[in-house]
Motif scaffolding. Structure first.
Motif, short mmCIF file in Angstrom:
data_model
loop_
_atom_site.label_atom_id
_atom_site.label_comp_id
_atom_site.label_asym_id
_atom_site.label_seq_id
_atom_site.Cartn_x
_atom_site.Cartn_y
_atom_site.Cartn_z
N THR A 162 0.83 -1.21 0.00
CA THR A 162 0.00 0.00 0.00
C THR A 162 0.86 1.26 0.00
N TYR A 163 2.02 1.23 0.68
CA TYR A 163 2.87 2.42 0.70
C TYR A 163 3.51 2.66 -0.66
N PHE A 164 3.93 1.60 -1.34
CA PHE A 164 4.47 1.78 -2.68
C PHE A 164 3.39 2.24 -3.66
N VAL A 165 2.20 1.68 -3.52
CA VAL A 165 1.08 2.13 -4.37
C VAL A 165 0.76 3.59 -4.08
N ASN A 166 0.70 3.96 -2.80
CA ASN A 166 0.42 5.35 -2.44
C ASN A 166 1.45 6.30 -3.04
N TRP A 167 2.74 5.89 -2.96
CA TRP A 167 3.79 6.72 -3.54
C TRP A 167 3.64 6.83 -5.05
N GLY A 168 3.35 5.70 -5.70
CA GLY A 168 3.21 5.71 -7.15
C GLY A 168 2.04 6.54 -7.63
N LEU A 169 0.96 6.57 -6.85
CA LEU A 169 -0.24 7.31 -7.25
C LEU A 169 -0.31 8.71 -6.67
N SER A 170 0.67 9.07 -5.82
CA SER A 170 0.58 10.36 -5.14
C SER A 170 0.74 11.54 -6.09
N GLY A 171 1.49 11.33 -7.18
CA GLY A 171 1.67 12.42 -8.11
C GLY A 171 0.37 12.95 -8.68
N GLY A 172 -0.57 12.06 -8.95
CA GLY A 172 -1.86 12.49 -9.48
C GLY A 172 -2.95 12.56 -8.44
N GLY A 173 -2.61 12.25 -7.19
CA GLY A 173 -3.61 12.32 -6.13
C GLY A 173 -4.75 11.32 -6.30
N HIS A 174 -4.45 10.14 -6.85
CA HIS A 174 -5.50 9.16 -7.17
C HIS A 174 -5.90 8.35 -5.93
N TRP A 175 -6.55 8.97 -4.97
CA TRP A 175 -6.88 8.29 -3.72
C TRP A 175 -7.91 7.18 -3.91
N ARG A 176 -8.77 7.30 -4.93
CA ARG A 176 -9.78 6.25 -5.15
C ARG A 176 -9.11 4.93 -5.56
N TRP A 177 -8.08 5.02 -6.39
CA TRP A 177 -7.34 3.81 -6.75
C TRP A 177 -6.57 3.26 -5.55
N MET A 178 -6.04 4.15 -4.72
CA MET A 178 -5.34 3.70 -3.52
C MET A 178 -6.25 2.83 -2.66
N LEU A 179 -7.49 3.24 -2.49
CA LEU A 179 -8.41 2.51 -1.64
C LEU A 179 -8.98 1.26 -2.30
N GLY A 180 -9.15 1.30 -3.63
CA GLY A 180 -9.94 0.26 -4.28
C GLY A 180 -9.21 -0.93 -4.86
N LEU A 181 -7.89 -0.86 -4.99
CA LEU A 181 -7.17 -1.92 -5.70
C LEU A 181 -7.28 -3.29 -5.05
N SER A 182 -7.43 -3.35 -3.73
CA SER A 182 -7.44 -4.65 -3.06
C SER A 182 -8.73 -5.43 -3.28
N ALA A 183 -9.72 -4.83 -3.95
CA ALA A 183 -10.95 -5.57 -4.22
C ALA A 183 -10.70 -6.77 -5.13
N ILE A 184 -9.70 -6.68 -5.99
CA ILE A 184 -9.42 -7.76 -6.95
C ILE A 184 -8.90 -9.02 -6.24
N PRO A 185 -7.81 -8.94 -5.44
CA PRO A 185 -7.38 -10.16 -4.74
C PRO A 185 -8.40 -10.68 -3.74
N ALA A 186 -9.19 -9.78 -3.16
CA ALA A 186 -10.22 -10.23 -2.22
C ALA A 186 -11.24 -11.11 -2.92
N ALA A 187 -11.61 -10.74 -4.14
CA ALA A 187 -12.55 -11.56 -4.89
C ALA A 187 -11.92 -12.89 -5.32
#
Length: 486
Positions: A162-187
């Motif tokens: 999550t920290y690497f994802v947050n860093w990678g997405l921080s440039g564009g401020g994509h907080w929705r992707w930060m929160l939502g990506l784990s839905a895929i492995p959960a399913a």
């Protein structure tokens, strides 16, 4: 009276040998998702606060509402795991993760986000009870400590991601992707859960002895499944029930004090202050350029991952107490270092990196000791009839302390200052060290059903059993004179 059904049960599907590894792997995947969902808000909060124009109080609620839900989930998690089964509880968790994570990513306002995060918290609370139970009750005693501690490793892997994802997405401020990506492995984790059986001990709990023997043979082919199941059944018949009230009576009142205290100290010493607020902490230390306050937490968690793996490698060799006390002691030392560093005033130059190193070692020490051992002790401290209830009580204490940290750490930093805040946490770490030194048993290599003898014998391991009828001891164990405390 026989508990067998009137009609013959449907044949169970064949299971591969070493099914215990599949139990551990599935539990680990759930741990990764749990870790990701716990840490993802640390980066997302920086950006969603601007989008939703949140006040400081609203920011705190977005963070702590997850913990409120987790407390409720931990309270009901044990009963759910007993009533429906460990596997069914895990299925509920995986499905809930997928749904609520996806909904949090598309939340139109902070009210919806808070509601969804509360429900996600409930799922997390259930998972931290059910997942360690699922693994502990399905792995041989010789590797059980490492298998359950692997859940903590998986959790740290999730936080690292999550920290690497947050860093990678921080440039564009994509907080929705930060929160939502784990839905895929959960399913995706639902698929193996649908194919795996429940644990042998849960089948015994429900009177399904033949199925328990089948699963025991698959999870530990080197053991005598009939003898193991008989031991589980004997332990169950000696217990009066799985209620919280049972935890307050002898011989398990001592165990209850231990697990509640361990759960509380695990969080009140401040680990989630780093997990939830690390970008803010590193910004205060002076790390602001090129997204350093988002990137550095990733390296902190990588060190924690190494520490958790090290704990797995030695926990079943050196023992639980050595690992636990070493971890807590190192935490106390690092909190003292942070107190000194922040007492010097504004950080710059070498003191900045000393502060970073102290945060790194503090977090690594937590994952080496507390982080790995809490799951082990939660799954080992009680016999099968009380195991899920005991785990719920322990982890509820853990979450209550977590709530205190999540809600009040930012205010303490702002009003009392960083030096005073870390000094207070250091005092709590010393209290935790003293508590663990006095109360923590050494359960290395002990069968789950054997550990009850430690508590029934006043916190000491019994010596060799005296001749006499089975059941002469208070819980069917030996009535031998006590040995030295572990």
């Amino acid at each position: 009276m026989s508990t067998a059904p009137l009609s013959a049960p449907r044949p169970s599907p064949p299971m591969p040998r070493r099914t215990g590894r599949l139990f551990a792997l599935t539990g680990a995947v759930v741990g990764v998702i749990y870790g990701y969902d716990t840490g993802s808000i640390s980066g997302a909060l920086v950006f969603l606060s601007k989008d939703f124009d949140l006040t400081e109080t609203e920011k705190g609620l977005v963070n702590s509402i997850l913990v409120f839900g987790s407390i409720l989930g931990a309270l009901i998690g044990g009963k759910l795991a007993d009533a429906l089964g460990r596997r069914a509880a895990m299925l509920i968790v995986a499905c809930s993760y997928a749904v609520f994570v996806a909904l949090s990513a598309v939340a139109p306002n902070v009210e919806v986000l808070d509601a969804v995060r509360f429900l996600l918290g409930v799922a997390i609370g259930i998972s931290i009870v059910a997942a360690p139970l699922y693994v502990a009750e399905s792995t041989p005693a010789r590797i059980r400590g490492a298998s359950v501690a692997a859940y903590q490793v998986a959790t740290v892997v999730g936080i690292v991601l999550t920290y690497f994802v947050n860093w990678g997405l921080s440039g564009g401020g994509h907080w929705r992707w930060m929160l939502g990506l784990s839905a895929i492995p959960a399913a995706l984790v639902v698929i193996p859960l649908l194919r795996l059986p429940d644990t042998p001990r849960w089948y015994v709990l429900k009177g399904r002895t033949e199925r328990a023997v089948e699963v025991m043979a698959a999870t530990d082919p080197d053991a005598d499944p009939h003898a193991e199941v008989a031991a589980v059944r004997a332990a169950l018949t000696e217990e009066s029930g799985g209620s919280v009230r049972s935890l307050l009576r002898k011989p398990y009142a001592r165990a209850a004090v231990f697990v509640v205290g361990l759960g509380f100290f695990c969080q009140i010493t401040g680990i989630n202050a780093v997990t939830y607020y690390s970008p803010q902490i590193f910004e205060e230390m002076g790390f602001t350029g090129n997204g350093q306050n988002f990137l550095l937490p990733s390296f902190v968690e990588l060190a924690s991952l190494v520490a958790a793996v090290l704990a797995i490698l030695i926990i079943d060799r050196l023992g639980r107490r050595v690992v636990l006390l070493t971890g807590i002691g190192t935490m106390a030392v690092m909190l003292a270092v942070l107190t000194v560093v922040f007492s010097a005033g504004k950080l710059h130059g070498a003191t900045t990196w000393v502060g970073f190193a102290a945060i790194l070692l503090f977090t690594a020490a937590f994952n080496f000791g507390f982080g790995s051992l809490i799951w082990v002790y939660a799954s080992e401290a009680f016999p099968a009839q009380l195991r899920s209830t005991g785990a719920s009580v322990m982890l509820t204490a853990d979450l209550v302390a977590n709530l205190v940290i999540a809600q009040f750490f930012p205010s303490l930093m702002a009003k009392a200052g960083a030096a005073a805040t870390f000094a207070g946490l250091g005092v709590l770490a010393l209290c935790a060290l003293a508590f663990a030194a006095v109360t923590a048993p050494e359960t290395k290599g002990r069968q789950l059903e054997e550990i009850q003898d430690y508590w029934s014998n006043g916190g000491r391991w019994p010596t060799a059993p005296e001749p006499g009828p089975v059941g002469a001891g208070p819980l069917g164990g030996s009535a031998a004179s006590p040995a030295s405390p572990s």
